[in-house]
Design a protein around this motif. Sequence first.
Motif, PDB file in Angstrom:
ATOM      1  N   GLY A 170      24.678  29.509  36.597  1.00  0.00           N
ATOM      2  CA  GLY A 170      23.595  29.346  35.629  1.00  0.00           C
ATOM      3  C   GLY A 170      23.048  30.646  35.071  1.00  0.00           C
ATOM      4  N   ARG A 171      23.586  31.765  35.526  1.00  0.00           N
ATOM      5  CA  ARG A 171      23.099  33.060  35.048  1.00  0.00           C
ATOM      6  C   ARG A 171      23.243  33.141  33.523  1.00  0.00           C
ATOM      7  N   ARG A 172      22.337  33.904  32.908  1.00  0.00           N
ATOM      8  CA  ARG A 172      22.360  33.963  31.445  1.00  0.00           C
ATOM      9  C   ARG A 172      23.727  34.431  30.940  1.00  0.00           C
ATOM     10  N   VAL A 173      24.215  35.515  31.487  1.00  0.00           N
ATOM     11  CA  VAL A 173      25.580  35.951  31.184  1.00  0.00           C
ATOM     12  C   VAL A 173      26.218  36.402  32.494  1.00  0.00           C
ATOM     13  N   SER A 174      27.297  35.755  32.825  1.00  0.00           N
ATOM     14  CA  SER A 174      27.973  36.084  34.076  1.00  0.00           C
ATOM     15  C   SER A 174      28.998  37.196  33.862  1.00  0.00           C
ATOM     16  N   ILE A 175      29.833  37.021  32.843  1.00  0.00           N
ATOM     17  CA  ILE A 175      30.945  37.955  32.636  1.00  0.00           C
ATOM     18  C   ILE A 175      30.974  38.397  31.180  1.00  0.00           C
ATOM     19  N   VAL A 176      31.139  39.700  30.968  1.00  0.00           N
ATOM     20  CA  VAL A 176      31.438  40.229  29.638  1.00  0.00           C
ATOM     21  C   VAL A 176      32.836  40.825  29.687  1.00  0.00           C
ATOM     22  N   HIS A 177      33.695  40.326  28.830  1.00  0.00           N
ATOM     23  CA  HIS A 177      35.039  40.884  28.694  1.00  0.00           C
ATOM     24  C   HIS A 177      34.988  41.887  27.547  1.00  0.00           C
ATOM     25  N   ALA A 178      35.151  43.157  27.877  1.00  0.00           N
ATOM     26  CA  ALA A 178      35.052  44.212  26.862  1.00  0.00           C
ATOM     27  C   ALA A 178      36.439  44.621  26.382  1.00  0.00           C
ATOM     28  N   CYS A 179      36.597  44.681  25.075  1.00  0.00           N
ATOM     29  CA  CYS A 179      37.833  45.171  24.463  1.00  0.00           C
ATOM     30  C   CYS A 179      37.484  46.405  23.643  1.00  0.00           C
ATOM     31  N   ALA A 180      38.471  47.183  23.345  1.00  0.00           N
ATOM     32  CA  ALA A 180      38.272  48.321  22.437  1.00  0.00           C
ATOM     33  C   ALA A 180      39.541  48.470  21.624  1.00  0.00           C
ATOM     34  N   GLN A 181      39.569  47.788  20.532  1.00  0.00           N
ATOM     35  CA  GLN A 181      40.761  47.807  19.694  1.00  0.00           C
ATOM     36  C   GLN A 181      40.380  47.375  18.285  1.00  0.00           C
ATOM     37  N   ARG A 182      41.296  47.561  17.371  1.00  0.00           N
ATOM     38  CA  ARG A 182      41.012  47.178  15.995  1.00  0.00           C
ATOM     39  C   ARG A 182      41.371  45.724  15.798  1.00  0.00           C
ATOM     40  N   GLY A 183      40.367  44.921  15.722  1.00  0.00           N
ATOM     41  CA  GLY A 183      40.627  43.517  15.425  1.00  0.00           C
ATOM     42  C   GLY A 183      41.037  42.739  16.644  1.00  0.00           C
ATOM     43  N   THR A 184      40.136  41.985  17.177  1.00  0.00           N
ATOM     44  CA  THR A 184      40.473  41.069  18.264  1.00  0.00           C
ATOM     45  C   THR A 184      39.498  39.907  18.203  1.00  0.00           C
ATOM     46  N   VAL A 185      39.754  38.921  19.021  1.00  0.00           N
ATOM     47  CA  VAL A 185      38.875  37.763  19.072  1.00  0.00           C
ATOM     48  C   VAL A 185      37.540  38.178  19.682  1.00  0.00           C
ATOM     49  N   VAL A 186      36.446  37.819  19.014  1.00  0.00           N
ATOM     50  CA  VAL A 186      35.106  38.081  19.540  1.00  0.00           C
ATOM     51  C   VAL A 186      34.394  36.731  19.623  1.00  0.00           C
ATOM     52  N   LEU A 187      33.926  36.371  20.796  1.00  0.00           N
ATOM     53  CA  LEU A 187      33.389  35.014  20.961  1.00  0.00           C
ATOM     54  C   LEU A 187      32.375  34.964  22.084  1.00  0.00           C
ATOM     55  N   ASP A 221      20.835  43.423  27.054  1.00  0.00           N
ATOM     56  CA  ASP A 221      20.125  42.158  27.129  1.00  0.00           C
ATOM     57  C   ASP A 221      20.942  41.109  27.880  1.00  0.00           C
ATOM     58  N   CYS A 222      22.265  41.175  27.738  1.00  0.00           N
ATOM     59  CA  CYS A 222      23.114  40.248  28.498  1.00  0.00           C
ATOM     60  C   CYS A 222      22.990  40.532  29.997  1.00  0.00           C
ATOM     61  N   ASP A 223      22.937  41.809  30.343  1.00  0.00           N
ATOM     62  CA  ASP A 223      22.832  42.204  31.751  1.00  0.00           C
ATOM     63  C   ASP A 223      23.870  41.459  32.586  1.00  0.00           C
ATOM     64  N   ALA A 224      25.110  41.551  32.165  1.00  0.00           N
ATOM     65  CA  ALA A 224      26.183  40.784  32.810  1.00  0.00           C
ATOM     66  C   ALA A 224      26.358  41.196  34.263  1.00  0.00           C
ATOM     67  N   GLN A 225      26.754  40.213  35.048  1.00  0.00           N
ATOM     68  CA  GLN A 225      27.003  40.512  36.448  1.00  0.00           C
ATOM     69  C   GLN A 225      28.312  41.288  36.607  1.00  0.00           C
ATOM     70  N   VAL A 226      29.287  40.951  35.772  1.00  0.00           N
ATOM     71  CA  VAL A 226      30.605  41.577  35.880  1.00  0.00           C
ATOM     72  C   VAL A 226      31.106  41.935  34.490  1.00  0.00           C
ATOM     73  N   TYR A 227      31.665  43.139  34.369  1.00  0.00           N
ATOM     74  CA  TYR A 227      32.415  43.504  33.171  1.00  0.00           C
ATOM     75  C   TYR A 227      33.899  43.464  33.508  1.00  0.00           C
ATOM     76  N   THR A 228      34.675  42.894  32.596  1.00  0.00           N
ATOM     77  CA  THR A 228      36.125  42.983  32.729  1.00  0.00           C
ATOM     78  C   THR A 228      36.665  43.703  31.504  1.00  0.00           C
ATOM     79  N   GLY A 229      37.839  44.281  31.640  1.00  0.00           N
ATOM     80  CA  GLY A 229      38.447  44.952  30.499  1.00  0.00           C
ATOM     81  C   GLY A 229      39.633  45.782  30.948  1.00  0.00           C
ATOM     82  N   ASP A 230      40.405  46.256  29.979  1.00  0.00           N
ATOM     83  CA  ASP A 230      41.481  47.163  30.370  1.00  0.00           C
ATOM     84  C   ASP A 230      40.887  48.568  30.529  1.00  0.00           C
ATOM     85  N   PRO A 231      41.602  49.480  31.169  1.00  0.00           N
ATOM     86  CA  PRO A 231      41.015  50.794  31.453  1.00  0.00           C
ATOM     87  C   PRO A 231      40.534  51.513  30.195  1.00  0.00           C
TER      88      PRO A 231
END
Lengths: 453, 196
Positions: A170-187, A221-231
């Motif tokens: 129920g956390r407001r934001v549990s996971i943020v998947h971070a990308c760094a590239q030109r053009g990707t799905v943002v949702l 503001d999301c204050d995510a519990q976990v960030y995921t992403g490539d290095p």
Amino acid sequence: MNDFGLSDDELFPLLDEAGAANLRRLREHPHAPRYNWRTGERVTSAGLANVRTYAERVASQRTPWEAGRLPPWVMPFVATCRRDVPFYRARETWSDDDFHALPLTRRDDIRRRPWSFVPDGHPLDGLITYTTSGTTGTRLQIPATAELPNRYLPLLEHALSTVGVRLERGRRVSIVHACAQRGTVVLCSISSYLGGAGFVKVNLDPSDWNDPADAARFLDDCDAQVYTGDPFALSRLTEIPLRTRPAAIVSAGTSLSGGMRERLSNHFNCPVIDLYSLNESGPVAFSIADGNHEILPPDVYVEIVDEAGRPCAPGARGEIVLTGGLNPCLPLVRYATGDFASITHNTNGMPRLTGLQGRGAISFRTARGEWINSVDVTTALSHVPLPYVSLHQSADSALTLHTCGDEDAVSSAESALRALFGESQSITTVADTQPSRSSKPIAYSTDLAPPNS
Amino acid sequence: MSDEGPQLEALTHRLAECPPEFLLAPDPVVGGGEIDVTAIVCDHLRAIGGRMPGAAELALLGVHAAPASANRGRLIAVATWLLHDEWFLARPALAPAVWTLLSQGLDDLAAVVSAQDVVRDPDRREEFVRVCLKHLGLRPRGETVVQATDRLNTLDSAERLKVVRQTRDAEARARAIREKMAADAARAAAARYAPE
């Protein structure tokens, strides 16, 4: 915005009050990224029950196997694949009782006929498709079920539990998947398995935000519990002036160096897990310290084979081959990953992959001096009909493109690379008559030291 | 195919000499038939010394208006001619298998091979003889089980049709999956929680 014409009721069949509030907040946030993909988890109550059942398996049935001995579920699984899966049924070489006589399945097999891996009788209602990001090579179309992403969560939870982190429901934001590239799905989405907790996929590239400063505002503001992403993306994340800190970082997609793990851990003051996960199989293994990746799922058998596809002796290095997998639309029988490691068996605990290597973790430098992610190269070349590409950047920044294909396709590839790297970029093309035999070409390599290494 | 039967050539020769009356329209075809398949079969069962089927069982021989049904009736008649060879008549133990063959064993073949071809075409003659022998648990004299099986597989029209149907079904299924994978709804799936 890619809107696929599905209503919220269709996108979120199990949306409850907490989930609805989290979703609304993410969608309407004044500093939200420019979402370009309107979608949802699409999990039904039956799907959620499946995920919970799988979570129980992860908790109780991660059973180690001894060197040279197959887990008891493997041969029945193989027999089912032979009977029900068109790809395996059509294989001329097969054995019903000798596992190691079974032919290897290659990435190219999936690329050419992904639909042939969907078992007979598997309902096609709700079938979804993932297109791989192509971090390491050619893109794949992966058939899957809507519940598949949620099935990853129990595995992530187990890996996180080893560093004392439990995903909060129920956390407001549990996971943020971070990308760094030109053009990707943002949702943005929510997870019913996590009690309606929010999930956001963001692109740290400034072009995907209304204001470059919004990334920090939104993520704080999301204050995510976990960030995921490539290095590469996680490295970019350290450049965002965040006030908040996650409970853990999960690095995946490409290899995480020891130095980068330490830098991330120091910057965010939290543990960093390296997750070895493939689009084809889902998560395979995880590492909380350098060098050893513990096998994660209860339903994936991992073996190490030599160049001829024969099993390696315990401790010997070879290609990682998988049987099983999370995705019921893509059951894997001896799938050769193109990644390399040795395997160590323990008296207690799951086997571990040692010296995992092979995923092309790469940053390239453009003629303008910018650093770009290798996935941008894949994107730039995605429209070019080449069966295989391998790109190397030498210490003087010159590029060497190895490929095989007709002249028009090669010319298109060179044009696409110049558009990406700059017109002054030096590119030498080498036409290979014999592409690499590897199932996953080691597509990208560089002699340049990556940024922040 | 565990037991040896007669010479293949003797049976194909007998088939080639099948009287044209066996190829006439079977009764009761709509509009009137010319031969009574049920009577032909019953005469044969009597000759071989078999049990006479009851009325409900004899209904299995029924011929209907569809062309395929008429063809099946003709094939039953032709098979009766073939099995009226002295070799079979001398073996009453075969009677139950003969009844099963005549009443049910020719349905698949009737959908793909015409009775006329079974008499006139050398390959179809051989196929028909082998199919009949297989249903009786026999193989041609002088052949091993493997040889007989291989040869029948080569000639087997019904089996070939089955393969074609399976292939067609598989292609339709593959097409349906491809279409589903390409549909917008398939692309609107939630992203996974970590890169791969």
